[in-house]
Design a protein around this motif. Structure first.
Motif, short mmCIF file in Angstrom:
data_model
loop_
_atom_site.label_atom_id
_atom_site.label_comp_id
_atom_site.label_asym_id
_atom_site.label_seq_id
_atom_site.Cartn_x
_atom_site.Cartn_y
_atom_site.Cartn_z
N ASP A 130 1.88 24.80 10.78
CA ASP A 130 2.82 23.71 11.07
C ASP A 130 3.09 22.85 9.84
O ASP A 130 4.16 22.27 9.71
CB ASP A 130 2.29 22.83 12.20
N VAL A 131 2.11 22.79 8.93
CA VAL A 131 2.32 22.04 7.68
C VAL A 131 3.40 22.71 6.85
O VAL A 131 4.28 22.05 6.30
CB VAL A 131 1.01 21.93 6.87
N GLY A 132 3.34 24.04 6.75
CA GLY A 132 4.34 24.76 5.98
C GLY A 132 5.74 24.57 6.53
O GLY A 132 6.70 24.34 5.78
N VAL A 133 5.88 24.62 7.85
CA VAL A 133 7.20 24.44 8.47
C VAL A 133 7.76 23.06 8.15
O VAL A 133 8.92 22.92 7.72
CB VAL A 133 7.11 24.65 9.99
N THR A 134 6.97 22.02 8.35
CA THR A 134 7.46 20.66 8.12
C THR A 134 7.69 20.39 6.64
O THR A 134 8.57 19.59 6.29
CB THR A 134 6.48 19.62 8.69
N ILE A 146 -6.76 19.14 16.16
CA ILE A 146 -6.30 19.41 14.80
C ILE A 146 -4.93 18.78 14.58
O ILE A 146 -4.65 18.19 13.52
CB ILE A 146 -6.25 20.92 14.53
N SER A 147 -4.07 18.88 15.58
CA SER A 147 -2.75 18.26 15.49
C SER A 147 -2.88 16.75 15.30
O SER A 147 -2.21 16.15 14.44
CB SER A 147 -1.93 18.57 16.74
N ASP A 148 -3.73 16.13 16.09
CA ASP A 148 -3.94 14.68 15.97
C ASP A 148 -4.47 14.31 14.58
O ASP A 148 -4.08 13.30 14.00
CB ASP A 148 -4.91 14.19 17.04
N TYR A 149 -5.34 15.15 14.06
CA TYR A 149 -5.91 14.89 12.74
C TYR A 149 -4.82 14.98 11.66
O TYR A 149 -4.73 14.12 10.78
CB TYR A 149 -7.04 15.87 12.44
N ARG A 150 -4.00 16.03 11.73
CA ARG A 150 -2.90 16.14 10.76
C ARG A 150 -2.00 14.91 10.83
O ARG A 150 -1.59 14.36 9.80
CB ARG A 150 -2.06 17.39 11.04
N ASP A 151 -1.72 14.48 12.05
CA ASP A 151 -0.86 13.30 12.23
C ASP A 151 -1.49 12.05 11.63
O ASP A 151 -0.79 11.19 11.10
CB ASP A 151 -0.60 13.08 13.72
N SER A 182 9.99 16.83 9.80
CA SER A 182 9.97 16.95 8.35
C SER A 182 8.80 16.17 7.78
O SER A 182 8.42 15.14 8.33
CB SER A 182 11.26 16.39 7.73
N ARG A 183 8.23 16.65 6.68
CA ARG A 183 7.22 15.90 5.95
C ARG A 183 7.64 15.77 4.49
O ARG A 183 8.22 16.69 3.92
CB ARG A 183 5.84 16.57 6.04
N THR A 184 7.31 14.63 3.90
CA THR A 184 7.56 14.42 2.49
C THR A 184 6.47 15.09 1.67
O THR A 184 5.44 15.52 2.20
CB THR A 184 7.57 12.92 2.16
#
Length: 354
Positions: free
Chosen positions: A205-209, A265-270, A313-315
């Motif tokens: 999911d990191v790669g996609v964003t 894991i999702s919550d942690y990434r967030d 999206s992520r910066t």
């Protein structure tokens, strides 16, 4: 029924490979990627006596001009592809990427800490791992070729990468911080099918964003298509991993915690994203778990997206926070113990990058 599913998956895989070949031809990366894919194809063969040919590198044209924003973005993307490709290559085949796909002229050449072949119990998940490993190596070679076509002197070395599941490994640190293991426990992503899927989920999911966030900043239509093509492939990977974790958590005996751990894991990434960034001042959530609540019932959430069903999206700051496993504006850590190799920081300091 299972046989039909396998044949259908193989047919879809062939369609995707045909589309990838078309993209690689456009990007000028056909030669490099063909060699790398031949290597992984041989590695994944049922014939244990097969040999792996070395990839043939694409000739490098003379460097033209200084680094551009497009090149800087592709460099950052290549760092992420090095990370993903090494993880999947070790998990699927028990070996590193070929040396010809790892060297460049920008940044320090780093090694890989950790990594080994997963003893998959489900042959379908094993086949997914082999296909994604081939895709990620193709992405590495394609990005290297695209950067070469712009400025051969700006191809980056693979940075130091930590994909270890030991006590001091990046996966263990991430798992502890996410709360899916105890403070003194370790998380080995190569231990079994579920551990592999959770580790892959951390990356995909990191790669996609990251690709989604970078796409508006790319000026060249050719390089935008290259990035968009890889974004689409990464989205396929991410959707598959999310779906497999949901299936495992709902149908596989003894694996009900797959959903709980994926959501953690999702919550942690967030939590690592930061809030109120320059490009995304009003968006507090850039991640979603693999389930959601609808009318009081927990249902699958295979596509993390905003209210318009558009991917997040992520910066570059947010992407680095996640792969460095820190909320601070760090320059290294986590999966990249010596930092990433790219020119974005230099462009930002000169006022040429948002």
């Amino acid at each position: 029924m299972i046989k039909d599913s396998v044949f259908a998956a193989l047919e879809l895989a062939e369609v995707r490979r045909a589309e990838r070949r078309r993209f690689l031809k456009l990007a000028g990366a056909g030669t490099a990627a063909a060699g790398g894919l031949a290597l992984l194809s041989a590695c994944g063969s049922d014939n244990n006596n097969s040999t792996s040919p070395s990839p043939t590198p694409t000739p490098s044209p003379t460097a033209t001009g200084s680094v551009t924003t497009d090149v800087a973005i592709l460099q950052l993307a290549l760092n992420l592809e090095y990370l993903e490709a090494q993880f999947y290559s070790f998990a699927a085949f028990g070996r590193s990427l070929p040396e010809a796909s790892l060297t460049g002229t920008v940044g320090q050449r780093g090694g890989v800490t950790g990594g080994r072949k997963v003893g998959f119990s489900d042959p379908i998940i094993a086949s997914y791992a082999r296909e994604i490993a081939a895709d990620e190596l193709a992405h590495v070679n394609a990005l290297r070729a695209v950067i070469t076509s712009v400025n051969a002197a700006q191809v980056i070395n693979q940075p130091a990468i930590n994909i270890d599941g030991g006590t001091s490994g990046a996966f263990t640190l991430a798992a502890r911080n996410a709360g899916i293991i105890g403070a003194n426990d370790t998380f080995d992503p190569y231990a079994d099918d579920k551990s592999f899927l959770l580790a892959a989920y951390l990356f995909e999911d990191v790669g996609v964003t990251a690709y989604k966030g970078a796409s508006p900043l790319i000026s060249s239509a050719i390089y935008l298509e290259a990035a968009a093509g890889i974004l689409a492939a990464e989205a396929y990977h991410a959707g598959l991993i999310r779906a497999e974790l949901y299936r495992m958590g709902t149908l596989v005996s003894g694996a009900s915690d797959a959903i709980t751990k994926a959501n953690a894991i999702s919550d942690y990434r967030d939590s690592l994203d930061g809030v109120g960034t320059t490009l995304l001042p009003n968006l507090n959530e850039l991640d979603e778990g693999i389930t959601k609540t609808v009318n009081g019932a927990q249902v699958a959430n295979i596509v993390p997206a905003d209210s318009n069903a558009i991917a997040y999206s992520r910066t570059t700051f947010q992407v680095h926070n996640i792969v460095y496993l820190t909320k601070a504006a760090a320059t290294a850590g986590g999966f990249f113990p010596a930092g990433t190799n790219n020119s974005i920081d230099a462009l930002r300091s000169s006022g040429n990058f948002a």
